[in-house]
Write an enzyme that holds these catalytic residues in place. Structure first.
Site, PDB file in Angstrom:
ATOM      1  N   GLU A 205     -73.811  18.259 -54.986  1.00  0.00           N
ATOM      2  CA  GLU A 205     -72.642  18.507 -55.855  1.00  0.00           C
ATOM      3  C   GLU A 205     -72.751  19.443 -56.906  1.00  0.00           C
ATOM      4  O   GLU A 205     -74.040  19.731 -57.387  1.00  0.00           O
ATOM      5  CB  GLU A 205     -72.264  17.062 -56.264  1.00  0.00           C
ATOM      6  N   ASN A 240     -83.991  13.056 -64.981  1.00  0.00           N
ATOM      7  CA  ASN A 240     -82.605  12.269 -64.554  1.00  0.00           C
ATOM      8  C   ASN A 240     -83.174  10.770 -64.625  1.00  0.00           C
ATOM      9  O   ASN A 240     -82.446   9.967 -63.992  1.00  0.00           O
ATOM     10  CB  ASN A 240     -82.464  12.771 -63.044  1.00  0.00           C
ATOM     11  N   GLU A 293     -71.052   7.840 -59.406  1.00  0.00           N
ATOM     12  CA  GLU A 293     -71.122   6.842 -58.280  1.00  0.00           C
ATOM     13  C   GLU A 293     -70.945   5.405 -58.747  1.00  0.00           C
ATOM     14  O   GLU A 293     -70.797   5.355 -60.033  1.00  0.00           O
ATOM     15  CB  GLU A 293     -72.995   7.243 -58.046  1.00  0.00           C
ATOM     16  N   ASN A 295     -72.958   1.854 -59.107  1.00  0.00           N
ATOM     17  CA  ASN A 295     -74.320   0.926 -58.637  1.00  0.00           C
ATOM     18  C   ASN A 295     -73.996  -0.414 -58.553  1.00  0.00           C
ATOM     19  O   ASN A 295     -73.318  -1.060 -59.322  1.00  0.00           O
ATOM     20  CB  ASN A 295     -75.291   1.102 -59.794  1.00  0.00           C
ATOM     21  N   PHE A 353     -95.265  13.452 -70.173  1.00  0.00           N
ATOM     22  CA  PHE A 353     -94.887  12.094 -69.868  1.00  0.00           C
ATOM     23  C   PHE A 353     -95.544  11.631 -68.585  1.00  0.00           C
ATOM     24  O   PHE A 353     -95.022  11.046 -67.626  1.00  0.00           O
ATOM     25  CB  PHE A 353     -93.509  12.270 -69.953  1.00  0.00           C
TER      26      PHE A 353
END
Length: 675
Positions: A205, A240, A293, A295, A353
């Site tokens: 997308e 993300n 979306e 969940n 990280f």
């Protein structure tokens, strides 16, 4: 077999923090609980907290927590009437819900239709579009190959987001800015999707630049009722994956909140949604929003909603699963105050990280409850001595604060992070503490690219400004004076102390010399002295600190201060509000000489590719003797369910390969050498 009344026993088909969270609410409702555990979780906190526990297999989730037959067998073995899936694992698997139904076991979650329609990102977008919900432009069909991904991405227009249809938690997700990244991102997302979710379907997308991530919490029952409980802002993300969440959002006004909430409820009612769920939106800075979306489960960040609404979402899930009507009407939902959540991860912020594993030799979170102006809540699945495994998500805890205003909630979080003690593994508390002081975060000017924008070269401890340097020097001086006083008056000394207290000192902060002076007071606990640092800060220092404490709590110039303390040779490592310094206190002359000492230089490892984290070698993409260009892919290493691509930092030739696919490597293990 469940008889239609409130459950007497439920099984939690999960582990860690969320399993402990569900157990707490079930216990408050008088419901007995059953934990399940893998070999790696034998001594886990959720196993200890539950009334019963059942072993279900090997550490890998695919051989334990994801095996439906083992969960059902555990229910039969213990007589559990219902299953709460938590988040992740089997929580969004319609097949799991159907199998439980066949066995007469209640699923504490939505109906299979809702899971199937909304849990699948491709189907949910088609469904949302048909329901006239605003959606992001994209290609919802199945994509078979990297070449197809490149072609479709080019048609949509870069940048694009490549996503696993069954994905979640940042896994199976890549942003592509060109054809090469689209092809590579498709392969990585597909590989992560099959290993994490057992489903390798991918869709693409349009990626909305400079967006914000805002989600609406919905709750439905089996009688056709559905409500929304405000929104959460989850824009502070890395790769993300959410890092900081808050409720409400600093972006929304009442009108936009109402529109998003009503749209979310309409979507929920269209699939007869009958549990807790979250409708996620990507929002523009102009308050425009698009369905992202849904969940069909409890979200990781649900505590911030609970704190501003006063609604226990887990309790509501259990009650509606048992057939009760929602006891809350939409007009009864009130948003009060502000809440912020920080995810405490086992990862090294100073090494981009990268995941960290090992045993928690120290785990001392701040005290939960009212701290006078703000409230602290800590949802966790570990205790001191617990082991952080490479097999599961690296989250240690969710630290949450609540206060009347956003500024107060942030300030409370800053204080709580300063007091959060974790040792034995690397963790992201210093990064979170630094972020709480970031002007852009405090102003609410957020986007999902915040961390990339503000930390483009990764995170490094900030250099203390004059105020912070003087505070840390004062703390170091106070500790040194107390330790010196104790040593001077130890009984049985060969040379008893007869002198007065030294007033003038030198304090080195990261090698920089500051003059310090004890103006007034005695170096005893409880401490109450006046000091002067660097000719500037003239402050009263008060603290109950005693030698051996790893946390210095007190006041500096009437300011409450909490500093984490780690003794090192001839000094201390001090961590406070994202600053990390080495402090040494000595006589003025010794401090003057010490400041002239050369710094130790780290060894040169530029001719080596080192494993950046403990992990599994998925693939090696080069051979010995091969010439590679900067940016080319060298290897892929998987750690904590995420695939990490290692690329060449410069043009070079591979002289030796020291690892093979399938090898489990420790951090800094040599993968290959360069000429």
């Amino acid at each position: 077999m469940w008889d239609g009344r409130m459950f007497s026993k439920i099984l939690i088909a999960n582990r860690g923090e969320i399993a402990c969270r569900v157990i707490k609410t079930a216990r408050s409702m008088g419901i007995k609980t059953v934990a399940v555990y893998s070999d790696a979780d034998l001594d886990a906190l959720h196993v200890e907290m539950a009334d019963e526990a059942v072993h279900i297999g090997e550490p890998a989730a695919a051989k334990s927590y994801l095996v439906i037959d083992k969960i059902i067998e555990a229910c039969k073995q213990t007589g559990a009437e219902a299953v709460h899936p938590g988040y992740g694992f089997l929580s969004e698997r319609a097949e799991f819900c159907e199998r439980l139904k066949q066995e007469g076991i209640v699923f504490i979650g939505p109906n299979p239709k809702a899971i199937e329609v909304m849990g699948d990102k491709i189907t949910s977008k088609r469904f949302a579009s048909e329901a006239e919900v605003s959606t992001v432009p994209g290609y919802m069909g199945l994509i078979e190959s990297p070449e197809d991904a490149k072609r479709i991405a080019s048609q949509i227009g870069y940048p694009v987001m490549i996503k696993a249809s069954a994905g979640g938690g940042g896994k199976g997700m890549r942003i592509a800015w060109n054809d090469e990244e689209a092809m590579d991102g498709f392969e990585r997302a597909k590989s992560e999707a099959i290993s994490s979710f057992g489903d390798d379907r991918i869709f693409i997308e349009k990626f909305i630049e400079n967006p914000r991530h805002i989600e609406i919490q919905v709750m439905g029952d089996k009688h056709g009722n559905a409500i929304y409980l405000g929104e959460r802002e989850c824009s502070i993300q890395r790769r993300n994956q959410k890092v900081i969440e808050e409720a409400p959002s600093p972006l929304l006004d009442e009108e936009t909140r109402r529109k998003m909430g009503e749209q979310a409820v309409a979507l929920a009612k269209a699939v007869d949604y009958d549990s807790a769920g979250t409708v996620e939106f990507v929002a523009g800075q102009d308050k425009s929003f698009y369905f992202l979306e849904m969940n069909t489960r409890l979200q990781v960040e649900h505590p911030v909603t609970e704190l501003i609404t006063g609604v226990d979402l887990v309790e509501q899930m259990i009650r509606v699963a048992a057939g009760e009507e929602l006891s809350i009407k939409q007009d009864e939902v009130k948003l009060n105050g502000w809440s912020v959540e920080s995810r405490i991860y086992a990862e090294d912020p100073y090494r981009n990280f990268l995941p960290s594993i090992g045993r928690l030799t120290r785990y001392r979170p701040p005290v939960e409850g009212d701290h006078g102006g703000f409230v602290v809540r800590n949802d966790t699945g570990v205790v001191e001595g617990s082991e952080i495994s490479m097999f599961y998500d690296p989250m240690i805890a969710k630290l949450v604060t609540y206060a009347p205003t956003r500024a107060e909630a942030i300030e409370g979080m800053s204080t709580a992070l300063d007091e959060f003690q974790v040792d034995g593994i690397q963790h992201n508390v210093p990064f979170l503490a630094s972020l709480m002081k970031h002007p852009r975060w405090r102003s609410g000017q957020l986007s999902t690219s915040f961390i990339d924008d503000e930390y483009p070269d990764g995170f490094e401890p900030a250099t203390p400004d004059e105020e912070a340097r003087n505070v840390l020097a004062s703390v170091a001086l106070s500790m040194h004076l107390i330790e010196r006083e104790r040593l001077d008056h130890l009984p049985g000394r060969l040379r008893p102390h007869h002198g007065g207290v030294r007033r003038e000192w030198g304090v080195l902060i990261n090698g920089e010399k500051l003059d310090a002076e004890l103006i007034e007071g005695m170096a005893v606990t409880p401490l109450d002295i006046d000091v002067c640092v660097d000719g500037g800060l003239h402050a009263r220092i008060a603290s109950d600190w005693v030698p051996g404490d790893m946390l210095w709590k007190g006041h500096v110039a009437e300011r409450p201060v909490s500093v984490q303390v780690r003794p090192i040779e001839n000094g201390y490592q001090l961590d406070w509000q994202g600053y990390s310094v080495v402090a040494k206190v000595m006589t003025p002359r010794n401090a003057e000489l010490a400041a002239l000492m050369p710094e130790k230089v780290a060894p040169d490892t530029s001719s080596l590719l080192l494993c950046p984290m403990p992990g599994l070698v998925v693939s090696l993409n080069v051979e010995e003797g091969q010439e590679v260009k900067a940016g080319e892919q060298l290897a892929v290493v998987e750690a904590m369910k995420m695939e990490n691509v290692l690329r060449a930092e410069r043009d070079c030739v591979i002289s030796a390969i020291k690892a093979a696919p399938g090898d489990s490597l420790a951090v800094d293990a040599i993968i290959m050498e360069f000429e």
